[in-house]
Design a protein around this motif. Structure first.
Motif, short mmCIF file in Angstrom:
data_model
loop_
_atom_site.label_atom_id
_atom_site.label_comp_id
_atom_site.label_asym_id
_atom_site.label_seq_id
_atom_site.Cartn_x
_atom_site.Cartn_y
_atom_site.Cartn_z
N GLY A 1 0.55 -1.31 0.11
CA GLY A 1 0.43 0.01 -0.14
C GLY A 1 1.04 1.28 -0.06
N GLY A 2 1.47 1.19 0.84
CA GLY A 2 2.80 2.34 0.69
C GLY A 2 3.60 2.36 -0.25
N THR B 1 8.36 7.51 6.62
CA THR B 1 7.33 6.49 7.21
C THR B 1 8.72 6.06 8.42
N MET B 2 7.81 5.33 9.70
CA MET B 2 9.29 4.77 10.05
C MET B 2 8.91 3.22 10.31
N ILE C 1 13.85 -4.80 2.32
CA ILE C 1 13.09 -4.22 2.09
C ILE C 1 12.84 -2.88 2.33
N ASN C 2 13.84 -2.90 3.21
CA ASN C 2 13.65 -0.53 3.32
C ASN C 2 14.41 -0.36 1.53
N ARG C 3 15.07 -1.06 1.21
CA ARG C 3 15.78 -0.58 -0.78
C ARG C 3 14.31 -0.78 -1.38
N GLN C 4 13.94 -1.90 -1.23
CA GLN C 4 12.44 -1.68 -1.81
C GLN C 4 11.71 -0.90 -1.35
N ARG C 5 11.27 -0.58 -0.03
CA ARG C 5 10.91 0.70 0.11
C ARG C 5 10.55 2.24 -0.01
N ALA C 6 11.70 2.20 -0.39
CA ALA C 6 11.88 4.13 -1.09
C ALA C 6 12.58 3.68 -2.10
N ARG C 7 11.68 2.74 -3.12
CA ARG C 7 12.34 2.41 -4.81
C ARG C 7 11.75 3.96 -5.42
N LYS D 1 5.53 16.27 3.00
CA LYS D 1 5.97 14.56 2.40
C LYS D 1 4.42 14.15 3.38
N HIS D 2 4.04 13.74 3.02
CA HIS D 2 2.66 12.88 3.71
C HIS D 2 3.73 11.39 4.27
N PHE D 3 2.63 11.36 5.87
CA PHE D 3 3.34 10.05 6.37
C PHE D 3 2.24 9.67 6.23
#
Length: 323
Positions: free
Chosen positions: A144-145, A157-158, A171-177, A200-202
């Motif tokens: 979703g993110g 995000t955190m 996983i964090n590299r993917q989250r920041a893709r 920015k949105h959170f």
């Protein structure tokens, strides 16, 4: 993590190639390969493993059964078992497809999503609002993110660090893709507040138990739950609007869905307890049609009002043969 920068360090480290991480790299390679399988056969494969996982994951399924009985006391044992199995199936289907968000194109990933309540998101964007996406822990939460970020929404995000630093990096590299910013939770909330104020949105996950000292006890599915009262404080400090959002994997339609509810208003009201309860009520509303999508294995009710003992510990000790 850098000692001076709270943003997660996405650089590849040579130590990630140590032999102790080779099994992790093998798992990542398998996820990459699964990303290219046709969706329906992959989902069928994932679903076939669900009954086995229910039998093997004794501790996690004990926690999930405890949570389901607390939240849905009207369910008999057979109904609890059916919901548990449905939850594990949804989780495995999401996990088997997890590599998609690294391996596949933006256009492909966006086509994997359907969105309900898009008008609520569009209204906030048209008004120029900063948005806190209040999203509970479902199996498809990362998807979703990433989907929202792929639409061009600037996001932050955190996260908690995983025990395995190679998988943590993956996983964090993917989250920041798609340009998202990932902060380590231990770095504190100040950087997030500044980032929201900067436009920015959170992407905010509100539902875990963070202990007695920082929490208020408010109802969640009728059970008192230690709940962080952070959301109303964040809104007051940033001027953001809160959009309750649920990210799910529709196991029948073999696609992701994002469910967006109307912005919480008025919010906050000035009554911290009522505002914290309102947040939990929104999570309940989001899960009404999708209860099997929730990560029921998390210790949502660990902190008890009238006891210092963790709610799940005695049962876990019995499972381990020490109780």
């Amino acid at each position: 993590m850098s000692g001076h920068d709270p943003v997660y360090d996405l650089k590849f480290k040579p130590r990630y190639l140590h032999p102790r991480y080779w099994p992790t790299w093998l798992a990542i390679a398998l996820l990459w390969l699964l990303a290219w399988l046709p969706v329906r056969p992959r989902d069928a494969l994932a679903g076939a493993f669900a009954p086995l996982l229910v039998r093997l994951a004794k501790k996690q399924c004990y926690i999930a059964r405890t949570n389901l009985r607390l939240c849905f006391p009207e369910l008999d044992q057979d109904a609890v078992e059916r919901m548990l199995l449905a939850s594990v199936r949804a989780g495995l289907m999401g996990f088997f497809g997890y590599g998609e968000w690294t391996a596949r194109s933006k256009a492909y990933l966006q086509n994997r999503f359907r969105i309900q309540g898009r008008e609520h998101l569009d209204a906030c964007l048209a008004a120029g609002d900063k948005i806190i996406f209040m999203i509970p822990h479902t199996w498809a939460i990362d998807a979703g993110g990433l989907y929202l970020n792929s639409l061009g929404l600037p996001m932050c995000t955190m996260m908690h660090s995983a025990k395995n630093e190679v998988f943590d990096w993956f996983i964090n590299r993917q989250r920041a893709r798609f340009g998202g910013i990932v902060y380590e939770r231990d770095a504190g909330i100040k950087s997030v507040i500044k980032t929201i104020r900067d436009g920015k949105h959170f992407f905010y996950l509100p539902d875990q138990d963070h202990g007695r000292d920082a929490s208020l006890f408010v109802p969640f599915f009728g059970e008192l739950k230690a709940t962080l009262p952070a959301l109303p404080k964040l809104v007051k400090l940033t001027g953001a609007r809160v959009l309750p959002v649920l990210s799910v994997y529709n196991t029948a339609q073999h696609c992701y869905e994002l469910i967006v509810r109307p912005a919480m208003a008025p919010y906050p009201t000035g009554d911290l307890t009522a505002d914290t309860r309102a947040m939990n009520a929104e999570i309940e509303a989001l899960l009404t049609d999708w209860p099997e999508q929730y990560m029921w294995f998390l210790k949502y009710f660990q902190t008890q009002v009238d006891s210092r003992e963790g709610r799940y510990e005695a049962g876990i000790l019995r499972i381990r043969g020490r109780g």
